[in-house]
Design a protein around this motif. Structure first.
Motif, PDB file in Angstrom:
ATOM      1  N   GLN A 134       0.558  -1.346  -0.154  1.00 18.18           N
ATOM      2  CA  GLN A 134      -0.692   0.078   0.078  1.00 18.18           C
ATOM      3  C   GLN A 134       1.287   1.536  -0.053  1.00 18.18           C
ATOM      4  O   GLN A 134       0.734   2.463  -0.435  1.00 18.18           O
ATOM      5  N   TRP A 193      -5.033   1.744   6.433  1.00 16.89           N
ATOM      6  CA  TRP A 193      -3.836   0.690   5.128  1.00 16.89           C
ATOM      7  C   TRP A 193      -2.494   0.996   6.446  1.00 16.89           C
ATOM      8  O   TRP A 193      -1.712  -0.115   5.033  1.00 16.89           O
ATOM      9  N   ARG A 204       0.440   3.831  -2.018  1.00 13.33           N
ATOM     10  CA  ARG A 204      -0.554   5.299  -2.028  1.00 13.33           C
ATOM     11  C   ARG A 204       0.798   5.972  -2.644  1.00 13.33           C
ATOM     12  O   ARG A 204      -0.010   7.542  -2.830  1.00 13.33           O
TER      13      ARG A 204
END
Length: 208
Positions: A87, A127, A91
């Motif tokens: 993640q 996350w 991200r």
């Protein structure tokens, strides 16, 4: 003596003059972008290093510890760390700007980069922190059962002791979440600055 009657007229004339937006050059934006990219890159390297350490450490526990709950908790911790690293890359990885952007496009690219990092920081609870909870919870339960089996104590003492541990872990998680929210707020200030610059850019013919 000063002429008091003329002062308001002079002040009003001065205040009515059009204000020029602060000028900014493509080189200024480029420096901001590169500085920000380097900072994000270093942060991500530290996070990846921490994730690899977690994977190696709990991999060793998975191999050495015979208790089923310890092994299950270690496996969940490894899975959580791998998910966090995935993640983080998805991200919040660095996306260098192309070298041939006009000033307006360069400002917009940097603004979008700041927004992406801001959103990543605001979402750390889902996350970054939450994926680590299952492994820690199972390991703590396994530790409590092992302690109670090996050295029986009153259930009240056991619950109180591990309640304190849970509270400390929760406080650390909350502190990490809070720090990231403050970081997101600081990025929002920069985003607002880029939005203002986007409304009054210099000539777009110059390259960033």
């Amino acid at each position: 003596m000063t002429n008091e009657s003329s002062s308001p007229d002079i002040r009003g004339l001065w205040q009515s003059q059009p204000t020029q937006p602060p000028s900014i050059s493509p080189e200024d934006i480029r420096r901001k972008m590169q500085k920000f990219e380097h900072r994000i890159f270093r942060r991500n390297i530290r996070e990846y290093a921490g994730g690899i350490f977690v994977v190696v450490a709990f991999g060793f526990c998975e191999w050495k510890l015979p208790a089923p709950l310890f092994r299950l908790g270690s496996g969940l911790a490894i899975a959580g760390a791998l998910y966090v690293m995935f993640q983080l890359h998805r991200r919040a990885s660095v996306r260098p700007a192309p070298g041939d952007l006009g000033l307006s496009t360069c400002i917009e690219f940097h603004r979008q980069t700041l927004e992406r990092q801001r959103d990543a920081l605001r979402g750390v609870g889902s996350w970054y922190l939450l994926p680590l909870v299952p492994g820690l919870a199972v390991i703590m339960v396994g530790t409590a059962i092992n302690q109670w089996t090996a050295h029986p104590v009153g259930m009240g003492h056991l619950v109180m002791g591990y309640g304190i541990v849970v509270a400390l872990v929760g406080a650390v998680f909350f502190a990490v979440w809070k720090l990231n929210q403050r970081g997101a707020d600081r990025l929002q200030v920069q985003i607002d600055e880029m939005t203002a610059l986007r409304s009054h850019p210099e000539s777009g013919e110059r390259l960033c």
